[in-house]
Scaffold this active site. Structure first.
Site, short mmCIF file in Angstrom:
data_model
loop_
_atom_site.label_atom_id
_atom_site.label_comp_id
_atom_site.label_asym_id
_atom_site.label_seq_id
_atom_site.Cartn_x
_atom_site.Cartn_y
_atom_site.Cartn_z
N GLY A 1 9.94 -11.95 -2.00
CA GLY A 1 9.28 -10.82 -2.57
C GLY A 1 9.77 -9.58 -2.51
CG HIS A 2 14.12 -8.91 -3.06
ND1 HIS A 2 14.08 -10.09 -3.63
CD2 HIS A 2 15.15 -8.11 -3.46
CE1 HIS A 2 14.70 -10.05 -4.73
NE2 HIS A 2 15.48 -8.79 -4.70
CE1 TYR B 1 -3.53 -11.54 -2.93
CE2 TYR B 1 -5.29 -10.70 -1.56
CZ TYR B 1 -3.94 -10.80 -1.80
OH TYR B 1 -3.11 -10.02 -1.13
CE LYS C 1 -1.56 -12.89 0.00
NZ LYS C 1 -0.32 -13.04 0.49
N PRO D 1 -2.54 -6.49 6.58
CG PRO D 1 -1.02 -6.47 4.77
CD PRO D 1 -1.69 -7.53 5.74
CG LEU E 1 -0.23 -2.42 2.47
CD1 LEU E 1 0.92 -3.37 2.23
CD2 LEU E 1 0.12 -1.47 3.78
CD1 TRP F 1 -12.04 3.76 -13.33
CD2 TRP F 1 -11.19 1.72 -12.38
NE1 TRP F 1 -10.99 3.13 -14.14
CE2 TRP F 1 -10.56 2.04 -13.68
CE3 TRP F 1 -10.84 0.67 -11.70
CZ2 TRP F 1 -9.60 1.21 -14.15
CZ3 TRP F 1 -10.08 -0.21 -12.00
CH2 TRP F 1 -9.53 0.10 -13.41
CG ASP G 1 -18.65 1.88 -6.00
OD1 ASP G 1 -17.85 2.62 -6.66
OD2 ASP G 1 -20.14 2.25 -5.57
P1 GDP Z 1 -10.03 -2.67 -3.44
O1 GDP Z 1 -9.58 -2.02 -2.24
O2 GDP Z 1 -9.74 -4.15 -3.41
O3 GDP Z 1 -11.62 -2.45 -3.86
O4 GDP Z 1 -9.31 -2.54 -4.70
P2 GDP Z 1 -9.03 -0.83 -5.43
O5 GDP Z 1 -7.89 -0.22 -4.59
O6 GDP Z 1 -8.38 -1.37 -6.69
O7 GDP Z 1 -10.20 0.03 -5.79
C1 GDP Z 1 -10.63 0.64 -4.63
C2 GDP Z 1 -11.86 1.58 -4.98
O8 GDP Z 1 -11.32 2.51 -5.67
C3 GDP Z 1 -12.71 0.96 -5.88
O9 GDP Z 1 -14.26 1.48 -5.56
C4 GDP Z 1 -12.51 1.58 -7.29
O10 GDP Z 1 -13.65 1.46 -8.06
C5 GDP Z 1 -11.73 3.04 -6.93
N1 GDP Z 1 -11.27 3.50 -8.07
C6 GDP Z 1 -11.37 4.72 -8.51
N2 GDP Z 1 -10.57 5.04 -9.55
C7 GDP Z 1 -9.55 3.96 -9.57
C8 GDP Z 1 -8.59 3.47 -10.42
O11 GDP Z 1 -8.30 4.19 -11.29
N3 GDP Z 1 -8.11 2.47 -10.23
C9 GDP Z 1 -8.52 1.43 -9.34
N4 GDP Z 1 -7.88 0.20 -9.16
N5 GDP Z 1 -9.58 1.61 -8.49
C10 GDP Z 1 -10.17 2.85 -8.66
#
Ligand code: GDP
Length: 308
Positions: free
Chosen positions: A11-12, A137, A141, A164, A167, A203, A270
């Protein structure tokens, strides 16, 4: 570890794998083997065996995986469970069959139970229900972590694993449909600034708490564990510090210099309310992160502007 040891980084091209290769080179490791997805399909057991017969790597960083943010995980669960199981089964089994000296498998803190007490200790794995948006997932894992543990127990293979936290960094996925929150926000604020948009959609409610680790720190921790850890239990890798999605959005907004509004869209999920790792074990082993969130986001934004 011998600087001429034969090391395979699976996965480099990805976020973590590319950072591991950079760090290994910096430390003077000379014999690093890689294969692109086109050259070697890790889902194909025969191909993996042939690759192993040809190269016989001694040390393996298993950083190849199908990964994605909350929406991608929710929409493609079959792909997430199947591809991850295949990749890890093939690589772990080949490492066993060909007597690799050591293998490091990467889990993720999102595979701990949804309602695990916080901060999350290593022992909380498999102690409760999973977060439904990334269950597929997580099941894959968890199987990988357990497989390393059981190969170690039954055969004495030195297969270790780590967990981790979220990241980010160079070579991140900036595709808005499949990315994690930090790269998504970098891209959204950057584009809104360039296009003079009055607001940016964030979001969810902005209240979930997350911990973020720069991938260069992650790579450093992986190599540290490869050089210093031989235990059966996985090791959490994180900073032990958390921010709300709202605070994160405001920090990214400030770094990018965007002047408009944040619009929280609670029709989007969320996910898990809080996800903070307990990093006592890692600290006791002697490793601590060095890149703070602001510096890390600045670095990631610089990479985004130069490469995207
Ligand atoms: P998680 O850590 O597995 O929940 O994955 P994410 O990094 O995709 O999302 C983390 C949090 O950030 C969640 O509450 C999402 O709803 C919020 N979030 C806010 N804006 C965004 C966006 O534009 N993209 C993603 N992926 N998450 C968002």
């Amino acid at each position: 570890m011998d600087r001429n040891a034969k090391i395979y980084v699976a996965g480099h091209k990805g976020l973590v794998g590319s950072a591991i290769v950079r760090n290994l080179k910096k430390r003077g490791y000379k014999n690093i083997i890689t294969r692109t997805h086109g050259e070697l399909d890790l889902k194909n057991q025969k191909a993996v065996e042939e690759f192993w017969r040809e190269e016989e790597p001694e040390y393996v960083y298993l950083a190849a995986a199908k990964v994605g943010g909350i929406l991608a995980n929710d929409q493609y669960p079959a792909d997430f469970i199947y591809e991850n199981l295949m990749i890890q089964n093939n690589v772990i089994k080949a490492a066993h069959d060909f007597n690799a000296k050591k293998l490091l498998f990467l889990g993720s803190t999102c595979i701990y139970p949804k309602n695990a007490p916080q901060p999350i200790k290593e022992e909380y794995l498999l102690s409760g229900f999973l977060e439904p948006t990334n269950e597929a997932y997580a099941i894959a894992k968890i199987a990988g972590l357990e497989m390393c543990k059981f190969f170690k127990r039954q055969y004495g293979d030195n297969f270790i694993s780590c967990m981790p936290t979220n990241l980010y960094g160079p070579y991140d996925n900036f595709d808005l449909k499949s990315s994690h929150v930090l790269p998504a926000l970098i891209r959204k604020f950057h584009e809104a600034k360039e296009e003079g948009k009055p607001s940016v959609e964030v979001w969810g409610t902005g209240t979930p708490l997350r911990e973020f680790l720069h991938v260069d720190d992650m790579a450093d921790a992986c190599i540290f564990l490869m050089e210093n850890y031989n235990g059966e239990e996985h090791v959490n890798i994180g900073t032990g510090e958390e921010v709300s999605i709202k605070q994160l959005a405001e920090t990214v907004k400030e770094i990018i210099g965007y002047k408009g509004q944040l619009l929280f869209n609670s029709d989007k999920p969320d996910g898990t309310p809080r996800k903070l790792t307990d990093i006592t074990k890692l600290h006791e082993l002697g490793w601590k992160h060095s890149i703070n969130l602001k510096e890390g986001i600045e670095d990631s934004y610089k990479w985004f502007k130069e490469n995207y």
